[in-house]
Structure formats: structure tokens, C-alpha cells
Design a protein around this motif. Structure first.
Motif, PDB file in Angstrom:
ATOM      1  N   ALA A   1       0.167 -10.014  -6.492  1.00  8.28           N
ATOM      2  CA  ALA A   1       1.064  -9.549  -5.438  1.00  8.28           C
ATOM      3  C   ALA A   1       2.099  -8.571  -5.984  1.00  8.28           C
ATOM      4  CB  ALA A   1       1.764 -10.740  -4.780  1.00  8.28           C
ATOM      5  N   ASP A   2       2.235  -7.462  -5.303  1.00  3.55           N
ATOM      6  CA  ASP A   2       3.217  -6.434  -5.647  1.00  3.55           C
ATOM      7  C   ASP A   2       3.351  -5.524  -4.435  1.00  3.55           C
ATOM      8  OD1 ASP A   2       4.843  -4.626  -7.355  1.00  3.55           O
ATOM      9  OD2 ASP A   2       3.112  -3.303  -7.163  1.00  3.55           O
ATOM     10  N   SER A   3       4.551  -5.032  -4.196  1.00  2.00           N
ATOM     11  CA  SER A   3       4.765  -4.210  -3.008  1.00  2.00           C
ATOM     12  C   SER A   3       3.926  -2.942  -3.045  1.00  2.00           C
ATOM     13  CB  SER A   3       6.245  -3.858  -2.881  1.00  2.00           C
ATOM     14  OG  SER A   3       6.689  -3.120  -4.016  1.00  2.00           O
ATOM     15  N   GLY A   4       3.630  -2.429  -4.239  1.00  2.00           N
ATOM     16  CA  GLY A   4       2.795  -1.238  -4.343  1.00  2.00           C
ATOM     17  C   GLY A   4       1.334  -1.521  -4.108  1.00  2.00           C
ATOM     18  N   LEU A   5       0.864  -2.694  -4.518  1.00  2.00           N
ATOM     19  CA  LEU A   5      -0.550  -3.023  -4.396  1.00  2.00           C
ATOM     20  C   LEU A   5      -0.913  -3.547  -3.013  1.00  2.00           C
ATOM     21  CD1 LEU A   5      -1.141  -4.799  -7.827  1.00  2.00           C
ATOM     22  CD2 LEU A   5      -1.785  -2.469  -7.190  1.00  2.00           C
ATOM     23  N   LEU A   6       0.049  -4.079  -2.272  1.00  2.00           N
ATOM     24  CA  LEU A   6      -0.242  -4.685  -0.983  1.00  2.00           C
ATOM     25  C   LEU A   6       0.186  -3.821   0.203  1.00  2.00           C
ATOM     26  CD1 LEU A   6       0.516  -8.449  -1.634  1.00  2.00           C
ATOM     27  CD2 LEU A   6      -1.595  -7.180  -1.928  1.00  2.00           C
ATOM     28  N   GLY A   7       0.314  -2.521  -0.014  1.00  2.00           N
ATOM     29  CA  GLY A   7       0.507  -1.596   1.095  1.00  2.00           C
ATOM     30  C   GLY A   7       1.932  -1.413   1.564  1.00  2.00           C
ATOM     31  N   ILE A   8       2.894  -2.141   0.985  1.00  2.00           N
ATOM     32  CA  ILE A   8       4.281  -2.030   1.465  1.00  2.00           C
ATOM     33  C   ILE A   8       4.869  -0.673   1.117  1.00  2.00           C
ATOM     34  CG2 ILE A   8       6.606  -2.986   1.211  1.00  2.00           C
ATOM     35  CD1 ILE A   8       5.345  -5.717   0.874  1.00  2.00           C
ATOM     36  N   ASN A   9       4.676  -0.230  -0.123  1.00  2.00           N
ATOM     37  CA  ASN A   9       5.223   1.064  -0.538  1.00  2.00           C
ATOM     38  C   ASN A   9       4.585   2.217   0.230  1.00  2.00           C
ATOM     39  OD1 ASN A   9       6.619  -0.471  -2.345  1.00  2.00           O
ATOM     40  ND2 ASN A   9       5.767   0.448  -4.187  1.00  2.00           N
ATOM     41  N   SER A  10       3.263   2.178   0.393  1.00  2.00           N
ATOM     42  CA  SER A  10       2.585   3.266   1.103  1.00  2.00           C
ATOM     43  C   SER A  10       2.959   3.272   2.579  1.00  2.00           C
ATOM     44  CB  SER A  10       1.073   3.141   0.937  1.00  2.00           C
ATOM     45  OG  SER A  10       0.609   1.906   1.447  1.00  2.00           O
ATOM     46  N   GLY A  11       3.165   2.079   3.156  1.00  2.00           N
ATOM     47  CA  GLY A  11       3.616   2.023   4.545  1.00  2.00           C
ATOM     48  C   GLY A  11       4.983   2.650   4.714  1.00  2.00           C
ATOM     49  N   ALA A  12       5.882   2.353   3.777  1.00  2.00           N
ATOM     50  CA  ALA A  12       7.215   2.962   3.829  1.00  2.00           C
ATOM     51  C   ALA A  12       7.122   4.471   3.656  1.00  2.00           C
ATOM     52  CB  ALA A  12       8.097   2.343   2.749  1.00  2.00           C
ATOM     53  N   GLY A  13       6.265   4.918   2.730  1.00  2.00           N
ATOM     54  CA  GLY A  13       6.102   6.356   2.529  1.00  2.00           C
ATOM     55  C   GLY A  13       5.527   7.057   3.747  1.00  2.00           C
TER      56      GLY A  13
ATOM     57  N   GLY B   1      -5.207  -3.907   0.341  1.00  2.00           N
ATOM     58  CA  GLY B   1      -4.031  -3.105   0.040  1.00  2.00           C
ATOM     59  C   GLY B   1      -4.392  -1.743  -0.507  1.00  2.00           C
ATOM     60  N   ALA B   2      -5.389  -1.693  -1.405  1.00  2.00           N
ATOM     61  CA  ALA B   2      -5.810  -0.412  -1.969  1.00  2.00           C
ATOM     62  C   ALA B   2      -6.389   0.495  -0.896  1.00  2.00           C
ATOM     63  CB  ALA B   2      -6.837  -0.654  -3.074  1.00  2.00           C
ATOM     64  N   ALA B   3      -7.232  -0.071  -0.018  1.00  2.00           N
ATOM     65  CA  ALA B   3      -7.837   0.736   1.044  1.00  2.00           C
ATOM     66  C   ALA B   3      -6.777   1.265   2.006  1.00  2.00           C
ATOM     67  CB  ALA B   3      -8.873  -0.100   1.799  1.00  2.00           C
ATOM     68  N   LEU B   4      -5.871   0.379   2.430  1.00  2.00           N
ATOM     69  CA  LEU B   4      -4.848   0.805   3.376  1.00  2.00           C
ATOM     70  C   LEU B   4      -3.875   1.788   2.733  1.00  2.00           C
ATOM     71  CD1 LEU B   4      -3.830   0.284   6.297  1.00  2.00           C
ATOM     72  CD2 LEU B   4      -2.156  -1.241   5.280  1.00  2.00           C
ATOM     73  N   SER B   5      -3.532   1.576   1.469  1.00  2.00           N
ATOM     74  CA  SER B   5      -2.637   2.502   0.774  1.00  2.00           C
ATOM     75  C   SER B   5      -3.239   3.895   0.720  1.00  2.00           C
ATOM     76  CB  SER B   5      -2.347   2.000  -0.640  1.00  2.00           C
ATOM     77  OG  SER B   5      -1.625   0.792  -0.605  1.00  2.00           O
ATOM     78  N   ALA B   6      -4.550   3.968   0.423  1.00  2.00           N
ATOM     79  CA  ALA B   6      -5.213   5.271   0.396  1.00  2.00           C
ATOM     80  C   ALA B   6      -5.189   5.928   1.777  1.00  2.00           C
ATOM     81  CB  ALA B   6      -6.652   5.099  -0.087  1.00  2.00           C
ATOM     82  N   LEU B   7      -5.427   5.130   2.830  1.00  2.00           N
ATOM     83  CA  LEU B   7      -5.423   5.672   4.190  1.00  2.00           C
ATOM     84  C   LEU B   7      -4.040   6.180   4.577  1.00  2.00           C
ATOM     85  CD1 LEU B   7      -6.663   6.158   6.983  1.00  2.00           C
ATOM     86  CD2 LEU B   7      -6.139   3.758   7.535  1.00  2.00           C
ATOM     87  N   LEU B   8      -3.013   5.366   4.368  1.00  2.00           N
ATOM     88  CA  LEU B   8      -1.663   5.764   4.748  1.00  2.00           C
ATOM     89  C   LEU B   8      -1.184   6.959   3.936  1.00  2.00           C
ATOM     90  CD1 LEU B   8       0.048   2.267   5.219  1.00  2.00           C
ATOM     91  CD2 LEU B   8      -0.725   3.845   6.986  1.00  2.00           C
ATOM     92  N   SER B   9      -1.532   6.994   2.645  1.00  2.00           N
ATOM     93  CA  SER B   9      -1.143   8.143   1.808  1.00  2.00           C
ATOM     94  C   SER B   9      -1.825   9.414   2.298  1.00  2.00           C
ATOM     95  CB  SER B   9      -1.509   7.882   0.345  1.00  2.00           C
ATOM     96  OG  SER B   9      -0.790   6.780  -0.168  1.00  2.00           O
ATOM     97  N   ALA B  10      -3.118   9.313   2.671  1.00  2.00           N
ATOM     98  CA  ALA B  10      -3.825  10.478   3.186  1.00  2.00           C
ATOM     99  C   ALA B  10      -3.214  10.956   4.502  1.00  2.00           C
ATOM    100  CB  ALA B  10      -5.308  10.140   3.379  1.00  2.00           C
ATOM    101  N   LEU B  11      -2.873  10.021   5.390  1.00  2.00           N
ATOM    102  CA  LEU B  11      -2.241  10.394   6.659  1.00  2.00           C
ATOM    103  C   LEU B  11      -0.888  11.062   6.423  1.00  2.00           C
ATOM    104  CD1 LEU B  11      -3.041   7.241   8.852  1.00  2.00           C
ATOM    105  CD2 LEU B  11      -4.069   9.522   9.027  1.00  2.00           C
ATOM    106  N   ALA B  12      -0.122  10.505   5.483  1.00  2.00           N
ATOM    107  CA  ALA B  12       1.190  11.089   5.183  1.00  2.00           C
ATOM    108  C   ALA B  12       1.042  12.501   4.620  1.00  2.00           C
ATOM    109  CB  ALA B  12       1.936  10.193   4.196  1.00  2.00           C
ATOM    110  N   GLU B  13       0.054  12.700   3.745  1.00  2.00           N
ATOM    111  CA  GLU B  13      -0.168  14.038   3.193  1.00  2.00           C
ATOM    112  C   GLU B  13      -0.635  15.006   4.280  1.00  2.00           C
ATOM    113  OE1 GLU B  13      -2.875  13.510   0.004  1.00  2.00           O
ATOM    114  OE2 GLU B  13      -1.445  12.400  -1.245  1.00  2.00           O
ATOM    115  N   GLY B  14      -1.465  14.507   5.203  1.00  4.15           N
ATOM    116  CA  GLY B  14      -1.886  15.356   6.314  1.00  4.15           C
ATOM    117  C   GLY B  14      -0.712  15.781   7.178  1.00  4.15           C
ATOM    118  N   ILE B  15       0.183  14.839   7.454  1.00  2.70           N
ATOM    119  CA  ILE B  15       1.392  15.168   8.227  1.00  2.70           C
ATOM    120  C   ILE B  15       2.239  16.192   7.478  1.00  2.70           C
ATOM    121  CG2 ILE B  15       3.581  14.224   9.069  1.00  2.70           C
ATOM    122  CD1 ILE B  15       2.067  11.615   9.669  1.00  2.70           C
ATOM    123  N   ALA B  16       2.365  15.991   6.165  1.00  4.08           N
ATOM    124  CA  ALA B  16       3.169  16.906   5.363  1.00  4.08           C
ATOM    125  C   ALA B  16       2.599  18.326   5.378  1.00  4.08           C
ATOM    126  CB  ALA B  16       3.262  16.388   3.928  1.00  4.08           C
TER     127      ALA B  16
END
Length: 370
Positions: free
Chosen positions: A127-139, A192-207
Motif C-alpha cells: 500500500a502506497d498513495s502512489g501505487l494505489l491511484g491516489i497521487n494520479s487521481g490528485a494529478g 492501481g497501476a492500470a488506473l494510474s496509467a489511465l488518469l495520467s494519460a487523460l491528464a496529459e491529453g488535457i494538458a
């Protein structure tokens, strides 16, 4: 008879080979309201606390003294205690280096305590905020904030970060719960890894679409160089309250780390405790991401190291994790300025050099135990 039943329940939990028990070793102590043995090392914990505080003060002064501008220790001392706004060196110390080092300390403590609470509450060693999607969700929510609501005050940015952290955590646990056989440490990390990749990709697309890549690049790189006093003024009350709540909940987290059934048998209101712990984690992780971005692995490494040093009593683990987490980020920031001067390496990359091998070791160990 109650004491006998409690001791029996603890013994059964320790014998289970399919549950996470964080390193039961050290001197056995007894909780005041029960007779369940909780192994801890209070002497070692005291040494870690006082030694860590001394090292933290040293790290603060080293970080303030070190930078692109060569400033002597005497000038640093004068800038802190005899500030002269007309001197450029004093302005560098006060407006750039001081908020940077204090921000690093708060961020390190936040990530480390969030990870410790998550590992104890879920009995998940990964368990870690980075591994379980919390950091990517915030980003992800920060990207939405910059794209659709530019110019918001930092208080609003932090609130967006909280919402994103809750979104990421909720989606990860929801996806993990849908898997056949229910939640497991490996399934949670994969989700967490799958969702982090998805949210990071969406954030980069928005950017890219809204041309705000430069605005959020700092948050993705991870660093404390741009920390300002106004950010710390907003962040500090949230972090302080969350850390105090974490310490207040520490005994309950210890009970949860033995197993939910045991915690309930010892009189814990597990639903309420988990809800409060989740709020603390979201506040700590959300605040930290809003300031420095997606710095991972602090909440994974530090709690494991702390348990090795002080045992499994979270009344010691949480404060010691705060100190050690602050130390890790401060010295990582110093190292980031030494790798390729005068350019700065993102501290997220440096910490990942330690965190990735450590994660692989834990994942392999967890697989052998299952």
C-alpha cells in the motif's frame, strides 16, 4: 475469559499464512485496555525520534545552505535570525530556500504517514498513495483545475487535489473488488497501476489540448523547488490536523493491523476507524501532491523501514515515519541539486531509483507467501 479469547484470536491471526502481518519482532508490550500482545521497541523508537529530529535539523541547515548561489553559513544564519530585505542573499534564503526545505519536510512526513496508515489499515504491504491511484487521481484533478479554472487560489487547488485523491482511491478499490476472489495486495497494485496509467494519460491529453503542459509539468516531475510561503500557509493546517488525527488513531490502526475480526473483538468500531483513516490519508496525500506533484514510493519505503526499527506498534510507527519521511525528501532534494548542477533532477526520479527495486522485492516476497 475475555482475555483468553483475545489472546487466542491474536494467536490465530499470527498463524495465518494468507494475511499480512508487518514484521512481528521485538519486545512484547501489552495494550492498556486489552491483553493482546503488541510487539514494539520503545527504546529504539525513542532513539529514532530524537536522532531523527537532530538529523532533520542538520538536513534543514544543509538544504538551506546548499544551492546555485554560493552563500556562507554565516549569511544563512543572519538571513534567518537577522533578516535584511535589502540584501539579495537574505531574500534568496527567505523567499526561496526556507519554503523549499519546510515544504519538503511536510511533504515527506505526509507521504510517509499516509503510507503507514494505509499499510496498517488494509494489512497490505504494497500500500502506497502512489501505487494505489491516489497521487494520479490528485494529478488528474489538478490538470482539470488548470484547464477549466485557471487562476484559482491555492486553497481551491488543494481541494481539487483532495477530490482527485478520493476519486483515484475509490476507483482502485472498486476495480479491485470486482476481481474474482476479492481484494488482495497484488490485485490492488495491478488495479492501481492500470488506473494510474489511465488518469495520467487523460491528464496529459488535457494538458496538450488546452496547452497547459508547462503549468502542470512541475507536478508530474515532482519537486519542491517552486514551493512558496503562501502554499505552505494553506498546506500546514491541513497537514498538522491530519498528522494529529493519525497519532490519535494510531492504537486503532495497530488493532486493525492484527485483523479486522480481532480489532472488532477488542472493541474497535472498525467501520468508523477505517473511514477516519481514509480521510487522514486523503488529506495528507492530496496536500502533498498539490505542492510537489506525483512523488511516489515515500509511503512504501518509510513505513517498512520504520517497522524494522521500532516494531509494529503504530503509536511509534506513525511519528517515527513522519520524521524519517521528512528526512528522505529533504536529503533527496539535496541530492537532486548535486546530480547535474546547476540543473536540478526531479526528486521523484531519485526516490524511484530506491523505490522501484524495493517494490519488486516486496512483490516477490508477497508472492512467495501467498
Amino acid at each position: 475469559m475475555n482475555a483468553t479469547m483475545q489472546t487466542s484470536s491474536v494467536s490465530e491471526a499470527q498463524q495465518s499464512s494468507h494475511s499480512y502481518h508487518p514484521a512481528f519482532s521485538g519486545t512484547a508490550t501489552t495494550t492498556p485496555s486489552s491483553h493482546a500482545p503488541i510487539k514494539s521497541r520503545p527504546i529504539a523508537a525513542t532513539v529514532v525520534l530524537f536522532g531523527g529530529l537532530i538529523a532533520l535539523v542538520l538536513g534543514l541547515f544543509l538544504s538551506i545552505n546548499f544551492g546555485a548561489a554560493d552563500i556562507s553559513f554565516k549569511v544563512v544564519w543572519q538571513a534567518i535570525f537577522q533578516f535584511n530585505p535589502e540584501l539579495t542573499d537574505h531574500q534568496i534564503i527567505r523567499e526561496l530556500r526556507l519554503p523549499r526545505v519546510f515544504g519538503g519536510a511536510m511533504v515527506g512526513a505526509s507521504f510517509a504517514v499516509a503510507g503507514a496508515i494505509m499499510q496498517g489499515m488494509t494489512r497490505n504491504p504494497l500500500a502506497d498513495s502512489g501505487l494505489l491511484g491516489i497521487n494520479s487521481g490528485a494529478g488528474f484533478m489538478l490538470a482539470i483545475c488548470f484547464a477549466f479554472f485557471p487562476g484559482l487560489p491555492f486553497m481551491s487547488v488543494i481541494l481539487f487535489s483532495f477530490v482527485g485523491a478520493a476519486l483515484g482511491a475509490g476507483l482502485v478499490y472498486g476495480i479491485g473488488a470486482l476481481a474474482k476472489g476479492g481484494l488482495s495486495p497484488a490485485r490492488l497494485v495491478l488495479a492501481g497501476a492500470a488506473l494510474s496509467a489511465l488518469l495520467s494519460a487523460l491528464a496529459e491529453g488535457i494538458a496538450l489540448y488546452f496547452k497547459i503542459g508547462q503549468d502542470i509539468a512541475f507536478w508530474y516531475a515532482g519537486g519542491v523547488a517552486g514551493t512558496r510561503w503562501d502554499q505552505l500557509q494553506v498546506m500546514f493546517p491541513w497537514v498538522a490536523v491530519a498528522l494529529v488525527m493519525g497519532i490519535v488513531l494510531s492504537r486503532s490502526v495497530t488493532m486493525l493491523s492484527l485483523g479486522e475480526d480481532i480489532a472488532r473483538g477488542l472493541g474497535q468500531r472498525t467501520g468508523l476507524v477505517k473511514a477516519l483513516c481514509a480521510i487522514v490519508v486523503l488529506i495528507l496525500a492530496g496536500s502533498a501532491v498539490a505542492v510537489v506533484g506525483a512523488v511516489g514510493f515515500v509511503g512504501l519505503i518509510i513505513p517498512h523501514l520504520t517497522r524494522k526499527l521500532v516494531g509494529v506498534d503504530y503509536r511509534w510507527i506513525i511519528p517515527c515515519s513522519a520524521i524519517l519521511g521528512a528526512l528522505l525528501v529533504i536529503f533527496a532534494d539535496i541530492a537532486a541539486r548535486m546530480v547535474n548542477p546547476p540543473e536540478e533532477t526531479p526528486i521523484g526520479a531519485l526516490i524511484a531509483l530506491i523505490g522501484v527495486p524495493f517494490f519488486l522485492y516486496l512483490a516477490r516476497k508477497e508472492r512467495r507467501e501467498l
